[in-house]
Write a protein that holds these residues in place. Structure first.
Motif, PDB file in Angstrom:
ATOM      1  N   PHE A   1     -27.304  19.117  33.232  1.00 38.39           N
ATOM      2  CA  PHE A   1     -26.528  18.037  33.806  1.00 38.39           C
ATOM      3  C   PHE A   1     -27.694  16.373  33.230  1.00 38.39           C
ATOM      4  O   PHE A   1     -28.441  17.247  33.053  1.00 38.39           O
ATOM      5  CB  PHE A   1     -26.716  17.864  35.933  1.00 38.39           C
ATOM      6  N   ARG A   2     -27.372  15.577  33.718  1.00 38.62           N
ATOM      7  CA  ARG A   2     -28.162  14.653  33.220  1.00 38.62           C
ATOM      8  C   ARG A   2     -29.007  13.650  34.267  1.00 38.62           C
ATOM      9  O   ARG A   2     -29.923  13.459  34.241  1.00 38.62           O
ATOM     10  CB  ARG A   2     -27.297  12.891  33.054  1.00 38.62           C
ATOM     11  N   THR A   3     -28.699  13.863  35.735  1.00 43.15           N
ATOM     12  CA  THR A   3     -29.461  13.917  37.128  1.00 43.15           C
ATOM     13  C   THR A   3     -29.684  14.945  37.680  1.00 43.15           C
ATOM     14  O   THR A   3     -27.950  15.077  38.608  1.00 43.15           O
ATOM     15  CB  THR A   3     -28.580  12.237  37.260  1.00 43.15           C
ATOM     16  N   ILE A   4     -30.278  14.780  39.015  1.00 43.35           N
ATOM     17  CA  ILE A   4     -30.488  15.916  39.686  1.00 43.35           C
ATOM     18  C   ILE A   4     -30.071  14.903  40.782  1.00 43.35           C
ATOM     19  O   ILE A   4     -31.640  14.175  41.214  1.00 43.35           O
ATOM     20  CB  ILE A   4     -31.525  16.747  39.778  1.00 43.35           C
ATOM     21  N   VAL A   5     -29.706  14.716  41.904  1.00 43.76           N
ATOM     22  CA  VAL A   5     -29.918  14.151  43.443  1.00 43.76           C
ATOM     23  C   VAL A   5     -29.839  15.446  44.643  1.00 43.76           C
ATOM     24  O   VAL A   5     -29.826  16.054  44.304  1.00 43.76           O
ATOM     25  CB  VAL A   5     -28.762  13.469  43.294  1.00 43.76           C
TER      26      VAL A   5
ATOM     27  N   ALA B   1     -33.543  25.617  38.741  1.00 51.16           N
ATOM     28  CA  ALA B   1     -34.076  26.095  38.048  1.00 51.16           C
ATOM     29  C   ALA B   1     -33.729  27.257  37.426  1.00 51.16           C
ATOM     30  O   ALA B   1     -33.563  26.865  35.625  1.00 51.16           O
ATOM     31  CB  ALA B   1     -35.643  26.890  38.915  1.00 51.16           C
ATOM     32  N   ARG B   2     -32.310  28.132  37.466  1.00 49.09           N
ATOM     33  CA  ARG B   2     -31.664  28.826  36.810  1.00 49.09           C
ATOM     34  C   ARG B   2     -31.037  27.948  35.898  1.00 49.09           C
ATOM     35  O   ARG B   2     -30.580  28.141  34.626  1.00 49.09           O
ATOM     36  CB  ARG B   2     -31.203  29.642  37.857  1.00 49.09           C
ATOM     37  N   MET B   3     -29.275  27.767  36.664  1.00 52.72           N
ATOM     38  CA  MET B   3     -28.800  26.658  35.954  1.00 52.72           C
ATOM     39  C   MET B   3     -29.660  25.715  35.070  1.00 52.72           C
ATOM     40  O   MET B   3     -29.133  26.021  33.649  1.00 52.72           O
ATOM     41  CB  MET B   3     -28.242  25.571  36.733  1.00 52.72           C
ATOM     42  N   MET B   4     -31.144  25.285  34.925  1.00 53.61           N
ATOM     43  CA  MET B   4     -31.244  24.479  33.560  1.00 53.61           C
ATOM     44  C   MET B   4     -32.279  25.701  32.889  1.00 53.61           C
ATOM     45  O   MET B   4     -31.980  25.599  31.808  1.00 53.61           O
ATOM     46  CB  MET B   4     -32.347  24.301  34.568  1.00 53.61           C
ATOM     47  N   MET B   5     -32.711  26.326  32.696  1.00 47.26           N
ATOM     48  CA  MET B   5     -33.329  27.468  32.091  1.00 47.26           C
ATOM     49  C   MET B   5     -32.007  28.205  31.454  1.00 47.26           C
ATOM     50  O   MET B   5     -31.720  28.088  30.238  1.00 47.26           O
ATOM     51  CB  MET B   5     -33.813  28.647  32.536  1.00 47.26           C
ATOM     52  N   PHE B   6     -31.309  28.439  31.817  1.00 41.59           N
ATOM     53  CA  PHE B   6     -30.062  29.420  31.222  1.00 41.59           C
ATOM     54  C   PHE B   6     -29.538  27.987  29.893  1.00 41.59           C
ATOM     55  O   PHE B   6     -28.235  28.383  29.477  1.00 41.59           O
ATOM     56  CB  PHE B   6     -28.254  29.559  32.476  1.00 41.59           C
TER      57      PHE B   6
ATOM     58  N   SER C   1     -22.485  15.257  35.046  1.00 39.33           N
ATOM     59  CA  SER C   1     -23.280  14.237  34.937  1.00 39.33           C
ATOM     60  C   SER C   1     -24.148  13.941  35.838  1.00 39.33           C
ATOM     61  O   SER C   1     -25.640  13.274  35.789  1.00 39.33           O
ATOM     62  CB  SER C   1     -21.670  12.868  35.407  1.00 39.33           C
ATOM     63  N   VAL C   2     -24.448  14.422  37.271  1.00 33.06           N
ATOM     64  CA  VAL C   2     -25.081  14.727  38.137  1.00 33.06           C
ATOM     65  C   VAL C   2     -25.059  16.119  38.666  1.00 33.06           C
ATOM     66  O   VAL C   2     -23.833  16.596  39.239  1.00 33.06           O
ATOM     67  CB  VAL C   2     -25.125  13.143  39.084  1.00 33.06           C
ATOM     68  N   LEU C   3     -25.853  16.345  39.239  1.00 33.79           N
ATOM     69  CA  LEU C   3     -25.954  17.153  40.597  1.00 33.79           C
ATOM     70  C   LEU C   3     -26.295  16.851  41.752  1.00 33.79           C
ATOM     71  O   LEU C   3     -27.647  16.348  41.219  1.00 33.79           O
ATOM     72  CB  LEU C   3     -27.277  18.530  39.352  1.00 33.79           C
TER      73      LEU C   3
END
Length: 874
Positions: free
Chosen positions: A515-519, A499-504, A485-487
């Motif tokens: 995740f839907r939201t990055i805080v 950025a690594r988590m987003m790419m993978f 839900s959120v990071l």
């Protein structure tokens, strides 16, 4: 408003000690929560999911203030969502921390007079696992101290069997998709850790160095180049100039002698060279500089490596065997002796890269490594934010994210270590290269061997949001809890980890972001805004503050400083202040219990309540709505501040105090206020619980008899508002505040009683006379009453008999001085408003402000003059 399905009969007041002792409550309470399974997440639940991962701390680490800060924010979010009816998973775990962990174990071996090479690879890895089992992971116990509501049954480690399978699976897929490749490139090399490190693991700082200008060649055919790293000239294979630079056009295509060697190097023309910088000529060392590497490729230059992995010179000759810094001094001396030094500048301050692990100066080095081709992966990561699938909070952090992913270079993922996920590639005797998946058998036979390198730690932690849920298998947990839900994480690892988590995540999960939201939050600093560091002497062990003031006090201090994306200053006195707040909650609840506060039965109707009761319920609902909105916007500091001021100021300092006369009077009114106070405390404790879970749990279970706040319902705004009651109590507050200020100005003691007459006949404040007198320590007029001071406040005339209690002459002097200041303010405002030229040019808001000043000055003059007139003659 209250929806407490666990509510029972309230426990007796005797169960609540006179003082709150955190150390006697916190540990036992936390273990009770864990044993009852409150934090466990059920993949089969039909509740909507809410998932957050813990940024996995290093297995070598211990809890520091940064961890405590981040964990407090995540715990507050997850506790609230659990209370709102979500199936909540806060995923715990640790990172194997390749370089850091290997360094720890190697230091232990060093104390025994041995190195990892004495043990061999297999035995050394066994030794690391042994250290991990015995000494690693102390942070888990410290997380319990803080109150982290994680699902311990799901705890994961990046080197455990399931996550290792995930790593091997994605490596194989990327390899087969030609997004992983092996190539010889310039990398950042740490001569201390003896491994490649990625760009984001290099920390740059200004160092004192030297800039030397060296003449290459002779006479008119010579060029002067400047360098801060003279030792690399042994690896020069060209001198580069800009193709449009007239000064050197005649030399392009020719060669010049390379000093101190028997080699000649070509002069090449390349647009990378800035003709305006320095002499316009640069030395080209393709094997030891990333920019020179590119020039070398464009011009097909030789790549000459002059240092080994320890940064020791390997070129045969007088400098062979010297450390790079020793060689630098020796080479400059030799050049000086030959008359080749044209200019020297020292100290020369310039930016130098250092290993983030050990602070050793990085050496750019040509090396054969494994790489991830990031172009398509990074574009997908950028698109996910641009098209709104992922929100970054605060919004202004988006630019930093795009600056990174839009300019990302291929990522070197191989590390020359023994501890970590070994690269699943085998090499055959005839040059074969085979990548092996988790369900495949590696090739066997003579001459076959596995790659000796391991993967960058960030490779495995980049899979964290889905590898911890069982991927690559399509598990129930993966279906239920992915995407997160959120990071919640620090802006400092936006590039390392996010950025690594987003790419993978986008690659492995069919375009679904992790995740839907990055805080993004800031860093914790000391009370002066300085970075905390052991070397600065300002580092704080959060356990010390928790021992001294309680975990709630630390948590509330951290949450109250958490403005989005902004660094958080913190000092011990602030934690002490939060401890005082916990004590205030405790004492107010004890008072409430002793005076009949209850949660039993329905709330009385508005007609049965006093204005004070209706006011606090109106304010309570407004606060619920405000706190909800702030939570949804991740404004932790603002919501903490709203809760603090509502609880301390409005509930404890005003409602409780205004209601004391009601409670003392007994009867039906006291019962009504007791039910209202019980409701207010119930809801207030629920709202406070996610941030200060221990003290609220203890108080709430005593007040309500409920099982636990962890599983209680989050309060909802019932919609009840009473603006008339809010205006009425606001007037009472202003009256009390003004008279208190007057008493303080007269030097009266807070408890000193003064005869007074309150002009409340026909006033809507008449029902509050008893409370007003009680709070202001005002006695009835009595015989012989003589008003010596009169204060007109909010339409009420308060006449005080201060004879014998104040210095009349001093009071007249003070009031005369205040009157003069008010009259001066009036004169200045009147003059400006009478100036036509000013009115013609001034903005409307400025004119309105001056009119307001004039109105206030008139009011002050009338008030002060009345007070002067009321004073007896001297």
């Amino acid at each position: 408003m209250t929806e407490n399905s666990q509510q029972q009969n309230p426990a007796p007041t005797s169960e609540l000690p006179t003082q709150y002792a955190p150390a006697e409550v916190e540990g036992e309470l936390y273990e009770r929560w864990v044993e009852r399974g409150y934090f466990a997440a059920d993949a089969a639940s039909d509740k909507p999911p809410f998932t957050v991962v813990i940024p996995p701390p290093n297995v070598t680490g211990s809890l520091h203030l940064g961890h405590a800060f981040e964990h407090t924010l995540i715990d507050a979010l997850t506790r609230r969502k659990r209370m709102q009816g979500f199936e909540t998973l806060w995923q715990p775990g640790m990172d194997h921390a390749g370089i850091a962990t290997q360094n720890v174990v190697e230091r232990e071996l060093g104390k025994e007079g041995r190195s990892r090479h004495d043990l061999g690879r297999e035995a050394f890895v066994e030794r690391v696992w042994q250290w991990k089992d015995e000494s690693g992971g102390q942070i888990s116990g410290q997380m319990r101290r803080l109150g982290d509501g994680v699902d311990w049954s799901r705890e994961r480690f990046t080197m455990d069997e399931g996550l290792s399978r995930s790593v091997q699976t994605i490596f194989k897929r990327l390899f087969d998709d030609e997004l992983i490749y092996r190539a010889e490139r310039i990398i950042n090399w740490c001569p201390r850790c003896l491994t490649a490190i990625s760009d984001i693991e290099v920390e740059y700082q200004d160092d004192d160095g030297e800039l030397v200008s060296i003449r290459y060649g002779e006479g008119e055919d010579s060029l002067v180049v400047a360098t801060t790293r003279a030792e690399t000239m042994l690896g020069d294979t060209a001198v580069a100039v800009h193709p449009d630079d007239e000064r050197y056009r005649h030399l392009v295509g020719r060669t010049v002698a390379l000093p101190l060697t028997d080699r000649r190097v070509p002069v090449v023309a390349d647009t990378h060279v800035d003709p305006e910088f320095g002499t316009g000529a640069v030395k080209v060392t393709p094997a030891h500089d990333p920019n020179d590497f590119e020039i070398g490729q464009r011009h097909d230059l030789p790549f000459v490596t002059v240092m080994d992995e320890h940064a020791v010179i390997t070129v045969p000759g007088p400098f062979q065997g010297l450390d790079r810094l020793e060689a630098r001094s020796a080479i400059v001396a030799a050049l000086r002796a030959e008359g080749r030094i044209v200019a020297e500048k020292r100290p020369y301050v310039h930016s130098v890269g250092h290993c983030s692990r050990c602070r050793t100066t990085i050496e750019p080095r040509l090396s054969l490594q494994w790489w991830v081709k990031v172009e398509t992966l990074a574009k997908a990561a950028g698109d996910a934010v641009r098209d709104g699938r992922v929100d970054i909070h605060p919004r202004e952090m988006e630019k930093r994210y795009f600056d990174w992913v839009d300019n990302l270079h291929d990522w070197t993922i191989s590390r020359q270590l023994w501890w970590g996920h070994r690269i699943p590639v085998w090499y055959g005797p005839n040059g074969e290269v085979v990548c092996v998946g988790p369900d495949e058998q590696p090739p066997t036979g003579e001459g076959w061997h596995q790659d000796t390198d391991v993967l960058d730690t960030w490779f495995s932690s980049g899979l964290w949001p889905f590898s911890t849920l069982g991927w690559p298998e399509r598990t129930d947990s993966l279906a239920k809890f992915y995407p997160n839900s959120v990071l919640v994480t620090g802006y400092d690892i936006l590039f390392f980890w996010v950025a690594r988590m987003m790419m993978f995540g986008l690659y492995a999960m069919d375009g679904t972001p992790p995740f839907r939201t990055i805080v993004l939050h800031g860093m914790v600093r000391d009370q002066f805004g300085k970075k905390m560091s052991k070397s600065f002497g300002n580092a704080v062990n959060p356990l010390d503050w928790m021992d001294k003031y309680g975990s709630d006090a630390l948590r509330f201090t951290l949450a109250r400083g958490a403005n989005p994306g902004v660094d958080v200053p913190i000092g011990e006195d602030w934690v002490q202040g939060s401890r005082n707040f916990a004590n205030k909650i405790w004492n107010a609840t004890r008072f409430a219990l002793m005076n009949g506060a209850t949660v039993e039965g329905e709330l009385p109707s508005a007609e049965e309540m006093s204005a004070t009761d209706r006011w606090i319920l109106s304010r309570l609902n407004a606060t619920v709505a405000e706190v909800d909105a702030l939570y949804d916007d991740y404004q932790f500091a603002k919501l903490s501040d709203a809760l603090f001021h509502f609880a301390w100021d409005e509930v404890f300092d005003w409602y409780v105090e205004l209601s004391k006369t009601t409670f003392m009077g007994g009867g039906e009114a006291a019962k009504v206020s007791g039910r209202v106070l019980g409701e207010v405390l119930d809801v207030t404790l629920r709202m406070l619980h996610p941030i200060v879970p221990f003290v609220t749990e203890t108080l709430w279970t005593t007040l309500t008899g409920g099982e636990s706040l962890v599983i209680a319902d989050w309060p909802k705004d019932s919609g009840f508002r009473d603006t008339a009651a809010e205006r009425e109590i606001g007037t009472v507050q202003r009256l009390i505040t003004e008279v208190r200020r007057f008493r303080a100005d007269q030097g009266l003691q807070p408890g000193q009683r003064v005869p007074a007459r309150l002009g409340l006949d026909g006033s809507p404040l008449a029902p509050h006379e008893a409370a007003i007198r009680q709070l202001l320590r005002l006695q009835p007029e009595g015989d012989g009453f003589a008003a010596t001071a009169t204060l007109p406040v909010s339409g009420v005339e308060v006449a005080l008999d201060l004879s014998g209690t104040i210095d009349i002459a001093a009071e007249r002097k003070r009031l005369t001085k205040d009157l003069g200041a008010a009259e001066k303010e009036k004169a200045q405002a009147t003059a400006k408003l009478g100036n036509e030229a000013f009115l013609a040019k001034a903005p409307d808001q400025v004119v309105d402000k001056i009119r307001g000043r004039l109105t206030k000055a008139d009011e002050d003059i009338a008030r002060i003059q009345a007070q002067l007139d009321a004073l007896p003659a001297a």
